[in-house]
Design a protein around this motif. Structure first.
Motif, PDB file in Angstrom:
ATOM      1  N   GLU A 127       4.497  -2.707  -4.691  1.00  0.00           N
ATOM      2  CA  GLU A 127       5.926  -2.981  -4.559  1.00  0.00           C
ATOM      3  C   GLU A 127       6.727  -1.682  -4.615  1.00  0.00           C
ATOM      4  N   ARG A 128       7.794  -1.651  -3.831  1.00  0.00           N
ATOM      5  CA  ARG A 128       8.754  -0.548  -3.848  1.00  0.00           C
ATOM      6  C   ARG A 128      10.134  -1.140  -4.063  1.00  0.00           C
ATOM      7  N   ASP A 129      11.124  -0.297  -4.305  1.00  0.00           N
ATOM      8  CA  ASP A 129      12.495  -0.790  -4.477  1.00  0.00           C
ATOM      9  C   ASP A 129      12.992  -1.515  -3.239  1.00  0.00           C
ATOM     10  N   THR A 130      12.534  -1.098  -2.064  1.00  0.00           N
ATOM     11  CA  THR A 130      13.035  -1.656  -0.808  1.00  0.00           C
ATOM     12  C   THR A 130      11.995  -2.458  -0.032  1.00  0.00           C
TER      13      THR A 130
ATOM     14  N   PHE B  56       7.488  -3.233   0.314  1.00  0.00           N
ATOM     15  CA  PHE B  56       6.086  -3.160  -0.104  1.00  0.00           C
ATOM     16  C   PHE B  56       5.310  -2.211   0.792  1.00  0.00           C
ATOM     17  N   PHE B  57       4.268  -1.631   0.242  1.00  0.00           N
ATOM     18  CA  PHE B  57       3.224  -0.999   1.028  1.00  0.00           C
ATOM     19  C   PHE B  57       2.047  -1.959   1.024  1.00  0.00           C
TER      20      PHE B  57
ATOM     21  N   GLU C  98       4.343  -0.250   5.878  1.00  0.00           N
ATOM     22  CA  GLU C  98       5.464  -0.127   4.949  1.00  0.00           C
ATOM     23  C   GLU C  98       6.471  -1.190   5.357  1.00  0.00           C
TER      24      GLU C  98
ATOM     25  N   ASP D  21       9.838  -2.564   4.756  1.00  0.00           N
ATOM     26  CA  ASP D  21      11.021  -1.977   4.131  1.00  0.00           C
ATOM     27  C   ASP D  21      12.264  -2.655   4.704  1.00  0.00           C
TER      28      ASP D  21
END
Length: 108
Positions: free
Chosen positions: A48-51, A53-54, A91, A93
């Protein structure tokens, strides 16, 4: 020295392509499932990322990995198409490219 480093990194390092795809191409259900996969903590192929997922792929393997069982057919077909196009990392995003060839979902 930097020429040697650049040469080795360019020619000998494990390399793979990454594609950025808008999270708008993920259904709300699939987004929820990705959050649950990350929360479970037992899959190192999704981060998970702030914006978004990878999502790391295994290659052109057409079998659905166990951690993506239960995801929609759309999601799994999208990953298959991405892998067949030669990408091994996606990615997802919220600010990434929206592709006209893919459905777009509403995320209220």
């Amino acid at each position: 020295m930097s020429t040697i480093i650049q040469n080795e990194l360019t020619h000998y390092a494990e390399q793979y392509k990454c594609i950025a795809i808008s999270t708008g191409h993920l259904s709300p259900d699939d987004l929820g499932r990705l959050y649950r996969i990350v929360s479970a903590g037992n899959c190192n192929m999704v981060m998970e990322r702030d914006t978004g997922f990878f999502v790391k792929l295994y290659g052109v393997n057409v079998d659905v990995p166990e951690h993506f069982l239960g995801m929609s057919d759309h999601f799994n077909d999208l990953l298959r198409q991405v892998a067949l196009a030669g990408y091994l990392l996606v990615e997802f995003d919220c600010d990434a490219q929206v592709y006209s060839c893919l459905p777009v979902f509403s995320h209220d």
